[in-house]
Design an enzyme around this catalytic site. Structure first.
Site, PDB file in Angstrom:
ATOM      1  N   ARG A 266       0.832  -1.211   0.000  1.00 14.95           N
ATOM      2  CA  ARG A 266       0.000   0.000   0.000  1.00 14.95           C
ATOM      3  C   ARG A 266       0.861   1.254   0.000  1.00 14.95           C
ATOM      4  O   ARG A 266       0.563   2.231  -0.684  1.00 14.95           O
ATOM      5  CB  ARG A 266      -0.963   0.009   1.194  1.00 14.95           C
ATOM      6  CG  ARG A 266      -2.064  -1.024   1.084  1.00 14.95           C
ATOM      7  CD  ARG A 266      -2.937  -1.043   2.318  1.00 14.95           C
ATOM      8  NE  ARG A 266      -2.122  -1.345   3.483  1.00 14.95           N
ATOM      9  CZ  ARG A 266      -2.338  -0.904   4.712  1.00 14.95           C
ATOM     10  NH1 ARG A 266      -3.367  -0.120   4.959  1.00 14.95           N
ATOM     11  NH2 ARG A 266      -1.555  -1.237   5.702  1.00 14.95           N
TER      12      ARG A 266
ATOM     13  N   ASN B 207      -6.356  -2.578   2.541  1.00 14.71           N
ATOM     14  CA  ASN B 207      -6.378  -4.033   2.659  1.00 14.71           C
ATOM     15  C   ASN B 207      -7.818  -4.504   2.776  1.00 14.71           C
ATOM     16  O   ASN B 207      -8.628  -3.875   3.467  1.00 14.71           O
ATOM     17  CB  ASN B 207      -5.610  -4.496   3.905  1.00 14.71           C
ATOM     18  CG  ASN B 207      -4.113  -4.391   3.743  1.00 14.71           C
ATOM     19  OD1 ASN B 207      -3.589  -4.337   2.639  1.00 14.71           O
ATOM     20  ND2 ASN B 207      -3.413  -4.351   4.858  1.00 14.71           N
TER      21      ASN B 207
END
Length: 102
Positions: free
Chosen positions: A25, A43
């Site tokens: 990320r 997520n």
């Protein structure tokens, strides 16, 4: 550049593979900011990462290429291992400022 490349779009991409707990990320956020895109990377409970990006279509397509990069061994510097990317294009909502990791 034609108008289609410059039109503002919303890309939603679901990235499969070993992409959680490896800095993925953060890497997505860095690439998106370099491209001048707004959005987020989050997520999901099933192990995927959902990437939402808004900006010029051409730049969103560049981000998608980086996410899905099928080069042997993946994209240099990209953490984890991507095994697939599903995507959806839609109208921008303009709700995001900057790019967030969620």
């Amino acid at each position: 550049m034609d108008d289609r490349e410059q039109e503002t779009v919303r890309l939603t991409a679901w990235v499969r593979g070993h992409v959680q707990g490896v800095g993925f990320r953060w890497w997505v956020r860095s690439r998106a900011l370099e491209l001048g895109l707004a959005g987020s990377a989050a997520n999901l409970a099933d192990g995927r990462v959902e990437v939402v990006a808004e900006g010029p279509r051409e730049r969103c397509e560049l981000l998608l290429d980086l996410l899905a990069g099928d080069a042997p061994g993946g994209v240099p510097g990209r953490p984890g291992k991507v095994t697939g990317v599903a995507r959806r294009w839609s109208e921008p909502r303009g709700e995001a400022a900057g790019f967030l990791e969620r």
